[in-house]
Design a protein around this motif. Structure first.
Motif, mmCIF file in Angstrom:
data_model
loop_
_atom_site.group_PDB
_atom_site.id
_atom_site.type_symbol
_atom_site.label_atom_id
_atom_site.label_comp_id
_atom_site.label_asym_id
_atom_site.label_seq_id
_atom_site.Cartn_x
_atom_site.Cartn_y
_atom_site.Cartn_z
ATOM 1 N N ALA A 22 0.833 -1.205 0.000
ATOM 2 C CA ALA A 22 0.000 0.000 0.000
ATOM 3 C C ALA A 22 0.869 1.257 0.000
ATOM 4 C CB ALA A 22 -0.935 -0.013 1.210
ATOM 5 N N ASN A 23 1.933 1.261 0.793
ATOM 6 C CA ASN A 23 2.834 2.421 0.828
ATOM 7 C C ASN A 23 3.470 2.675 -0.532
ATOM 8 O OD1 ASN A 23 2.349 2.834 3.539
ATOM 9 N ND2 ASN A 23 4.245 1.884 4.244
ATOM 10 N N TRP A 24 3.911 1.588 -1.180
ATOM 11 C CA TRP A 24 4.565 1.755 -2.480
ATOM 12 C C TRP A 24 3.594 2.327 -3.510
ATOM 13 C CZ3 TRP A 24 3.830 -0.981 -7.219
ATOM 14 C CH2 TRP A 24 4.747 -0.608 -8.218
ATOM 15 N N HIS A 25 2.391 1.789 -3.570
ATOM 16 C CA HIS A 25 1.419 2.293 -4.541
ATOM 17 C C HIS A 25 1.082 3.763 -4.282
ATOM 18 C CE1 HIS A 25 0.315 -1.230 -6.955
ATOM 19 N NE2 HIS A 25 0.502 -1.952 -5.861
ATOM 20 N N GLU A 26 0.962 4.125 -3.010
ATOM 21 C CA GLU A 26 0.616 5.506 -2.673
ATOM 22 C C GLU A 26 1.680 6.488 -3.142
ATOM 23 O OE1 GLU A 26 -0.557 8.199 1.267
ATOM 24 O OE2 GLU A 26 0.142 6.132 1.498
ATOM 25 N N ARG A 27 2.931 6.066 -3.151
ATOM 26 C CA ARG A 27 4.041 6.962 -3.478
ATOM 27 C C ARG A 27 4.501 6.871 -4.919
ATOM 28 N NH1 ARG A 27 3.906 5.902 1.720
ATOM 29 N NH2 ARG A 27 4.745 7.409 3.240
ATOM 30 N N HIS A 28 3.926 5.963 -5.685
ATOM 31 C CA HIS A 28 4.421 5.769 -7.055
ATOM 32 C C HIS A 28 3.279 5.801 -8.066
ATOM 33 C CE1 HIS A 28 7.796 4.379 -4.625
ATOM 34 N NE2 HIS A 28 8.547 4.645 -5.664
ATOM 35 N N GLY A 29 2.446 6.801 -7.938
ATOM 36 C CA GLY A 29 1.323 6.937 -8.854
ATOM 37 C C GLY A 29 1.695 7.516 -10.206
ATOM 38 N N ARG A 30 2.956 7.976 -10.322
ATOM 39 C CA ARG A 30 3.392 8.541 -11.599
ATOM 40 C C ARG A 30 4.705 7.902 -12.050
ATOM 41 N NH1 ARG A 30 0.662 12.554 -13.811
ATOM 42 N NH2 ARG A 30 -1.016 13.486 -12.561
ATOM 43 N N CYS A 31 4.873 7.866 -13.338
ATOM 44 C CA CYS A 31 6.044 7.239 -13.951
ATOM 45 C C CYS A 31 7.302 8.054 -13.646
ATOM 46 C CB CYS A 31 5.832 7.147 -15.458
ATOM 47 S SG CYS A 31 7.243 6.486 -16.364
ATOM 48 N N PRO A 32 8.365 7.413 -13.145
ATOM 49 C CA PRO A 32 9.601 8.150 -12.884
ATOM 50 C C PRO A 32 10.337 8.555 -14.157
ATOM 51 C CG PRO A 32 9.928 5.814 -12.479
ATOM 52 C CD PRO A 32 8.465 5.996 -12.746
ATOM 53 N N ARG A 33 9.928 7.993 -15.292
ATOM 54 C CA ARG A 33 10.599 8.320 -16.559
ATOM 55 C C ARG A 33 9.973 9.535 -17.240
ATOM 56 N NH1 ARG A 33 10.998 2.769 -19.902
ATOM 57 N NH2 ARG A 33 11.942 4.235 -21.371
ATOM 58 N N CYS A 34 8.619 9.596 -17.240
ATOM 59 C CA CYS A 34 7.969 10.669 -17.998
ATOM 60 C C CYS A 34 6.954 11.457 -17.186
ATOM 61 C CB CYS A 34 7.306 10.110 -19.254
ATOM 62 S SG CYS A 34 5.849 9.081 -18.905
ATOM 63 N N GLY A 35 6.639 10.997 -15.980
ATOM 64 C CA GLY A 35 5.717 11.729 -15.121
ATOM 65 C C GLY A 35 4.252 11.449 -15.359
ATOM 66 N N ALA A 36 3.940 10.580 -16.307
ATOM 67 C CA ALA A 36 2.539 10.253 -16.590
ATOM 68 C C ALA A 36 1.973 9.345 -15.495
ATOM 69 C CB ALA A 36 2.441 9.567 -17.946
ATOM 70 N N PRO A 37 0.649 9.296 -15.373
ATOM 71 C CA PRO A 37 0.050 8.390 -14.388
ATOM 72 C C PRO A 37 0.399 6.928 -14.680
ATOM 73 C CG PRO A 37 -1.559 9.992 -15.165
ATOM 74 C CD PRO A 37 -0.359 10.115 -16.060
ATOM 75 N N THR A 38 0.484 6.144 -13.617
ATOM 76 C CA THR A 38 0.673 4.701 -13.745
ATOM 77 C C THR A 38 -0.544 4.001 -13.173
ATOM 78 O OG1 THR A 38 1.811 4.596 -11.609
ATOM 79 C CG2 THR A 38 3.184 4.857 -13.574
ATOM 80 N N VAL A 39 -0.751 2.747 -13.591
ATOM 81 C CA VAL A 39 -1.885 1.963 -13.113
ATOM 82 C C VAL A 39 -1.380 0.621 -12.594
ATOM 83 C CG1 VAL A 39 -3.577 3.048 -14.627
ATOM 84 C CG2 VAL A 39 -2.291 1.054 -15.437
ATOM 85 N N PRO A 40 -2.039 0.049 -11.574
ATOM 86 C CA PRO A 40 -1.602 -1.240 -11.048
ATOM 87 C C PRO A 40 -1.826 -2.362 -12.057
ATOM 88 C CG PRO A 40 -3.052 -0.100 -9.496
ATOM 89 C CD PRO A 40 -3.148 0.623 -10.796
ATOM 90 N N VAL A 41 -0.865 -3.262 -12.153
ATOM 91 C CA VAL A 41 -0.979 -4.467 -12.975
ATOM 92 C C VAL A 41 -0.356 -5.613 -12.191
ATOM 93 C CG1 VAL A 41 -0.997 -3.261 -15.205
ATOM 94 C CG2 VAL A 41 1.191 -3.906 -14.168
ATOM 95 N N GLN A 42 -0.446 -6.824 -12.743
ATOM 96 C CA GLN A 42 0.140 -8.023 -12.139
ATOM 97 C C GLN A 42 -0.321 -8.204 -10.694
ATOM 98 O OE1 GLN A 42 4.380 -8.499 -12.808
ATOM 99 N NE2 GLN A 42 4.248 -7.705 -14.900
ATOM 100 N N ALA A 43 -1.627 -8.092 -10.516
ATOM 101 C CA ALA A 43 -2.254 -8.317 -9.215
ATOM 102 C C ALA A 43 -1.714 -7.392 -8.140
ATOM 103 C CB ALA A 43 -2.114 -9.780 -8.790
ATOM 104 N N GLY A 44 -1.312 -6.178 -8.563
ATOM 105 C CA GLY A 44 -0.834 -5.184 -7.626
ATOM 106 C C GLY A 44 0.657 -5.213 -7.377
ATOM 107 N N TRP A 45 1.388 -6.070 -8.102
ATOM 108 C CA TRP A 45 2.825 -6.194 -7.866
ATOM 109 C C TRP A 45 3.661 -5.434 -8.882
ATOM 110 C CZ3 TRP A 45 5.128 -8.101 -3.607
ATOM 111 C CH2 TRP A 45 4.273 -8.729 -2.682
ATOM 112 N N ALA A 46 3.013 -4.584 -9.672
ATOM 113 C CA ALA A 46 3.714 -3.701 -10.603
ATOM 114 C C ALA A 46 2.774 -2.562 -10.968
ATOM 115 C CB ALA A 46 4.155 -4.460 -11.856
ATOM 116 N N ARG A 47 3.346 -1.509 -11.556
ATOM 117 C CA ARG A 47 2.547 -0.419 -12.107
ATOM 118 C C ARG A 47 3.037 -0.150 -13.532
ATOM 119 N NH1 ARG A 47 -0.585 2.219 -8.132
ATOM 120 N NH2 ARG A 47 -1.051 3.874 -9.640
ATOM 121 N N ARG A 48 2.094 0.099 -14.420
ATOM 122 C CA ARG A 48 2.434 0.334 -15.820
ATOM 123 C C ARG A 48 2.136 1.797 -16.172
ATOM 124 N NH1 ARG A 48 3.361 -3.029 -19.911
ATOM 125 N NH2 ARG A 48 2.468 -4.830 -18.809
#
Length: 316
Positions: free
Chosen positions: A129-155
């Motif tokens: 939960a902490n990781w998702h809360e702090r990583h809602g945007r892409c560190p490469r381009c700043g665009a929003p990210t969405v959870p994938v892989q059952a919550g174990w990654a963001r795209r």
């Protein structure tokens, strides 16, 4: 939770079942499975079961049917015939599930009383939960990210890059001298007379053993050697992994030469076992769920309490 063989949070009984994370039908399957149980979290606090007739403290693990829509779902794994899922809820949904604020407890408070399975479920859930809360945007381009892989990654929604949870490694060290006294320090951010083991984050490109030597030299001004790894503990405040070590002051160094850096560490003291038992009414020691406390009690030979308990279990 008094097992001396490993720290709290490091006694996992959960099969994380990573292979299931790639199943596109996993969420539907979890919703339909009568053995699915949800760990409900709101603002870093988990829902705790109401205690009835002296029942042991436990997470409130409920079937997903009838629960409000969550803001996040993450598959945690399986154990004891059930599959477990983290669901993070907003304020309105959390109030609908359980309006009594006392039933929602943070990790530090809850872990002190939960059994091993529930404690390890909760630390996994809070870390995600902490990781998702702090990583809602892409560190490469700043665009929003969405959870994938059952919550174990963001795209990333723009460049399609995948991002995975990160953990910050930190070393925590029980330093002793040739008389087997332990070195404890008081951090500038803590209450007065509170002491713990020395610790610090591992720097990029640095080996763990090198981090131990560097941190002790920086914070206490002494060189250590005979560095040995002991155990680790996930510590999601917000995303650390504490790596526990022991080290001995180097033969060329004197215990009397230990001097606090004056910035991070304000006071240093060497304690024998008798001295630390006698001082417990005057000083604060690490909390009971921390690896610092576990390492300290492992050296001491048994539980430490306000009365200076005797040696209750072996250090071997």
């Amino acid at each position: 939770m008094n097992d001396p063989t490993s720290p709290v949070f490091a006694r996992s009984t959960i099969d994380r079942d990573a292979a299931s994370r790639a199943d596109p039908g996993l969420e539907t399957s979890l919703d339909a499975d009568p053995e699915t149980r949800v760990v409900a979290v709101h603002r870093g606090q988990a829902l705790i079961a109401e205690r009835i007739d002296g029942s042991a403290p436990a997470l409130q693990l409920t079937h997903p049917q009838g629960l409000p829509e969550p803001v996040l779902r993450c598959y945690l794994g399986r154990a004891d015939g059930s599959r477990f899922e983290l669901r993070v809820f907003d304020a309105d949904a959390a109030a609908a599930i359980e309006p009594e604020a006392a039933r929602w407890q943070g990790l530090r408070e809850a872990a002190a009383v939960l059994g091993d399975r529930d404690a390890t479920l909760l630390v996994e859930a809070v870390a995600l939960a902490n990781w998702h809360e702090r990583h809602g945007r892409c560190p490469r381009c700043g665009a929003p990210t969405v959870p994938v892989q059952a919550g174990w990654a963001r795209r990333c929604t723009v460049d399609d890059s995948l991002h995975f949870p990160r953990t910050d490694p930190a070393v925590i060290v029980l330093v002793t001298d040739d008389d087997d006294r332990v070195l404890l320090g008081s951090n500038a951010l803590w209450a007065q007379h509170r002491f713990s083991l020395l610790a610090g984050f591992v720097e990029p490109g640095e080996a763990l053993e090198a981090a131990v030597v560097r941190e002790i030299e920086e914070e206490a001004g002494v060189l250590v050697d005979r560095v040995d790894y002991v155990a680790s503990q996930p510590w999601p405040f917000p995303a650390s992994l504490m790596l526990g070590f022991t080290a001995r002051i180097a033969a060329t160094a004197s215990p009397a030469s230990a001097v606090p850096d004056g910035e991070e560490i304000l006071e240093l003291r060497w304690f024998s076992r008798a001295e630390i038992a006698a001082a417990q009414a005057e000083i604060g020691l690490p909390g009971g769920i921390s690896i610092a406390r576990w390492l300290l009690e492992r050296w001491y030979g048994g539980p430490l309490d306000a009365e200076g308990a005797g040696l209750a279990w072996s250090t071997s």
